[in-house]
Design a protein around this motif. Structure first.
Motif, PDB file in Angstrom:
ATOM      1  N   ARG A  29       0.837  -1.207   0.000  1.00  0.00           N
ATOM      2  CA  ARG A  29       0.000   0.000   0.000  1.00  0.00           C
ATOM      3  C   ARG A  29       0.869   1.253   0.000  1.00  0.00           C
ATOM      4  O   ARG A  29       0.626   2.195  -0.756  1.00  0.00           O
ATOM      5  CB  ARG A  29      -0.902   0.001   1.235  1.00  0.00           C
ATOM      6  CG  ARG A  29      -2.357  -0.309   0.895  1.00  0.00           C
ATOM      7  CD  ARG A  29      -3.311   0.303   1.895  1.00  0.00           C
ATOM      8  NE  ARG A  29      -2.966   0.032   3.270  1.00  0.00           N
ATOM      9  CZ  ARG A  29      -3.290  -1.078   3.929  1.00  0.00           C
ATOM     10  NH1 ARG A  29      -3.967  -2.020   3.326  1.00  0.00           N
ATOM     11  NH2 ARG A  29      -2.942  -1.251   5.178  1.00  0.00           N
ATOM     12  N   GLU A  30       1.907   1.243   0.852  1.00  0.00           N
ATOM     13  CA  GLU A  30       2.809   2.393   0.920  1.00  0.00           C
ATOM     14  C   GLU A  30       3.502   2.624  -0.419  1.00  0.00           C
ATOM     15  O   GLU A  30       3.671   3.762  -0.857  1.00  0.00           O
ATOM     16  CB  GLU A  30       3.867   2.172   2.013  1.00  0.00           C
ATOM     17  CG  GLU A  30       3.335   2.243   3.422  1.00  0.00           C
ATOM     18  CD  GLU A  30       2.990   3.664   3.840  1.00  0.00           C
ATOM     19  OE1 GLU A  30       3.761   4.575   3.511  1.00  0.00           O
ATOM     20  OE2 GLU A  30       1.943   3.852   4.490  1.00  0.00           O
ATOM     21  N   LYS A  33       1.212   4.175  -2.893  1.00  0.00           N
ATOM     22  CA  LYS A  33       0.961   5.575  -2.566  1.00  0.00           C
ATOM     23  C   LYS A  33       2.112   6.447  -3.061  1.00  0.00           C
ATOM     24  O   LYS A  33       1.912   7.539  -3.562  1.00  0.00           O
ATOM     25  CB  LYS A  33       0.814   5.709  -1.042  1.00  0.00           C
ATOM     26  CG  LYS A  33      -0.273   6.693  -0.671  1.00  0.00           C
ATOM     27  CD  LYS A  33      -0.441   6.987   0.806  1.00  0.00           C
ATOM     28  CE  LYS A  33      -0.062   5.991   1.815  1.00  0.00           C
ATOM     29  NZ  LYS A  33      -0.219   6.370   3.195  1.00  0.00           N
ATOM     30  N   ASP A  36       2.828   5.116  -7.308  1.00  0.00           N
ATOM     31  CA  ASP A  36       1.686   5.037  -8.216  1.00  0.00           C
ATOM     32  C   ASP A  36       1.951   4.009  -9.326  1.00  0.00           C
ATOM     33  O   ASP A  36       2.278   2.873  -9.025  1.00  0.00           O
ATOM     34  CB  ASP A  36       1.380   6.429  -8.768  1.00  0.00           C
ATOM     35  CG  ASP A  36      -0.013   6.467  -9.370  1.00  0.00           C
ATOM     36  OD1 ASP A  36      -0.852   5.674  -8.906  1.00  0.00           O
ATOM     37  OD2 ASP A  36      -0.250   7.274 -10.284  1.00  0.00           O
TER      38      ASP A  36
END
Lengths: 331, 278
Positions: A29-30, A33, A36
């Motif tokens: 997820r990081e 973020k 992209d």
């Protein structure tokens, strides 16, 4: 440090797979973020590099060579979450295609070498590097972070191996997986890592960072938010928690810590006498939980853990109160 | 041997290794004909059985079956056996060796080496110790052989596609595919870097200079990797990459796959029943 299949019981292996999942989910997820749509090409390429780093022979003092894992340098340059992912992918390829480390034990290897090394290494680096601004100091911090992180990973591997004969034995009593207990696995593992592998990791982390500072400083991701030490509070908690979990290891060492004898142990040491001052002061204070034992819990293992938590809680409360009393502000 | 040569040897070894695997994977043998998904399922079943088993004979029997599978998949048995047993004694063997003695694994002595009752000095190979060491060795050898069998008979791209079809996390599969591809690109780069250095060397380097050489090579590689990943990203964009990747595959299950899974289950349960009483 790559644990092959057959050394760990499937139960341990699956536990560690489960432990890895939330970390890897958070990491991806990081990464999304931050990167992209660049996530896939960037992480893949740096995973390939991570694979190469693990293959490199690093010349060490004394003419030998050692291998580094390289998670810490990747974490310093790319951030801990991406560093964690690149080592993970490299470990998957090593296990699948090169037979380096097992398939069932992959979770254990990812936990030790990717997750713990990335988080601990990065936290130690930030903690140390935050003290001074000079580049030289940063390089030393990186080397120290690499050294500590690989040893932490080795310690975890040794613990995972060492608990096998305690938990898994056949009916006739012989160990089914890794045969040696913690008293053997920890010294055996740490001997190699405190010396050779630790140095290899320290050299790779420190010298590579110094080269990048000199030739290509834009490579290092400037992360302004990270500069605040407050962000490491959760990490510090995780590390303290892990350390508390490791406290029962102390039960395995025979005898008492040097210099921490009680009156009775002192007389058994064969000193011939009890120091007079010792006799005078020793009855002054009797601890409520002497020897970290809680008779209520009836289990020294749990007692140790509880003592650990209680001790940390007391220390944190006292420090907090001191701050309140003297109105110190944590900047 | 200097460490540069050691590194060069490592690098060429890795390339050779993967090229060699691909040539075996292209042969027309039994395991090569199976659907990769079937192979992964059978592989996991066997691996779990071997690692869960508490019976030495069970593990050895599975190993014998693996030899048969290797044989009918046109893998040279000599290669298949030596690849595992040549290096195993150096790693697992050394680890397992002390466990056979009474000071690590107490038990019924089989072979007394030193017996000095006056000084309470007694060293013997125990039955439990021998069993412990054998357990570790056979379990590791069988697990490693299973992995080799899977990788040797399946081209890497099909293996990863099969994992995708079996619902392994797709992002991880895609990254693994791309990483595997670019490992060889980077290997080429490192190879030329070390070769270029070696061809310009006349004297000897000190340890310190050697370490600087490795770390500057790594530092440069970090930069090169960054640039390369940017270029690849641009190339992907120009070809219409919109944050989504589809993995194409042309897998089809045949009757052979069905029977393979049945046979795997039958072998595992059969061996379990045979050795249950032991």
């Amino acid at each position: 440090m790559h644990i092959p299949d057959g050394y760990l019981s499937p139960t341990t292996s699956f536990t560690l797979y489960t432990v890895c999942t939330p970390f890897l989910m958070k990491a991806s997820r990081e990464a999304k973020k931050k990167l992209d749509s660049k996530t896939i090409p960037l992480i893949s390429l740096f995973s390939a590099l991570s694979f190469l780093i693990m293959m490199f022979n690093v010349p060490l003092p004394g003419g030998t060579t050692g291998h580094a894992v390289g998670t810490v340098i990747s974490s310093i340059i790319l951030g801990p979450w991406i560093g964690m992912l690149t080592t993970t992918v490299a470990l998957i390829i090593q296990a699948l295609f090169f037979g380096d480390g097992g398939i069932l034990t992959l979770g254990a290897n990812i936990f030790n070498m990717a997750i713990v090394m990335a988080l601990a290494g990065y936290a130690i680096f930030r903690f140390l590097a935050g003290w001074k601004k000079e580049t030289g100091w940063k390089i030393v911090s990186a080397a120290v972070a690499g050294y500590i992180a690989i040893n932490l990973a080795a310690l975890l591997a040794a613990v995972e191996l060492g608990i096998q004969p305690i938990i898994f034995r056949s009916i006739t009593g012989q160990p089914l997986y890794f045969p040696y207990g913690l008293t053997v696995s920890i010294p055996a593992m740490m001997l190699g890592h405190l010396t050779l592998a630790g140095l290899a990791e320290a050299f790779v982390t420190g010298l590579t960072l110094s080269w990048i500072y000199r030739t290509n400083p834009s490579l290092i991701t400037p992360d302004k938010k990270v500069a605040k030490s407050g962000r490491f509070f959760p990490l510090a908690i995780v590390i303290i928690f892990l350390l508390i979990l490791l406290t029962p290891l102390g039960l395995l060492t025979p005898g008492t810590a040097w210099g921490e004898w009680s009156r009775q142990q002192l007389s058994e040491l064969g000193l011939g006498y009890i120091p007079a001052g010792f006799d005078r002061w020793t009855g002054l204070w009797s601890a409520p939980f002497s020897g970290y034992n809680f008779s209520v819990l009836g289990n020294s293992f749990l007692g140790y853990l509880f003592s650990g938590f209680l001790g940390v809680f007391i220390v944190v409360s006292v420090v907090y109160l001191l701050f309140k009393v003297f109105k110190l502000k944590n900047k | 041997m200097s460490f540069i040569e050691k590194n060069l040897e490592n690098i060429t070894g890795a390339i050779q290794n993967s090229v060699f695997s691909e040539t075996i994977a292209k042969k027309d043998g039994f395991l090569q004909r199976l659907d990769p998904r079937t192979k992964i399922v059978c592989f996991i079943l066997f691996l779990l059985a071997v690692n869960l088993s508490v019976n030495l004979y069970f593990i050895i029997s599975v190993y014998i079956f693996l030899l048969i599978f290797a044989g009918i998949s046109k893998i040279s048995l000599k290669f298949f056996i030596t690849r595992v047993w040549l290096f195993l004694p150096f790693f697992t063997g050394i680890i397992a060796l002390p466990a056979i003695f009474n000071f690590f694994t107490p038990g019924k002595p089989l072979l007394t080496l030193i017996n000095n009752p006056q000084q309470h000095f007694f060293i013997a190979v125990t039955q439990n110790g021998l069993l412990t060491a054998l357990f570790l060795l056979t379990r590791v050898a069988t697990s490693v052989s299973l992995g080799i069998l899977l990788v040797l008979t399946t081209p890497w791209i099909r293996l990863l596609k099969a994992l995708d079809r079996l619902h392994a996390p797709q992002i991880l599969i895609i990254m693994t595919m791309m990483t595997y591809r670019y490992i060889f690109v980077l290997l080429e780069t490192v190879n030329s870097m070390f070769l270029a250095r070696k061809s310009r060397m006349v004297g000897r380097f000190t340890q310190w200079e050697n370490r600087h050489l490795v770390s500057s090579a790594l530092g440069t590689l970090f930069g090169k990797t960054q640039v390369l990943s940017e270029e690849i990203y641009q190339a992907m964009l120009s070809r219409g990459y919109r944050n989504k990747i589809y993995i194409l595959s042309d897998f089809s299950l045949t009757i052979l796959d069905f029977w393979s899974i049945v046979a795997t289950t039958a072998i595992i349960f059969g061996l379990f029943l045979i050795w249950r009483t032991q």
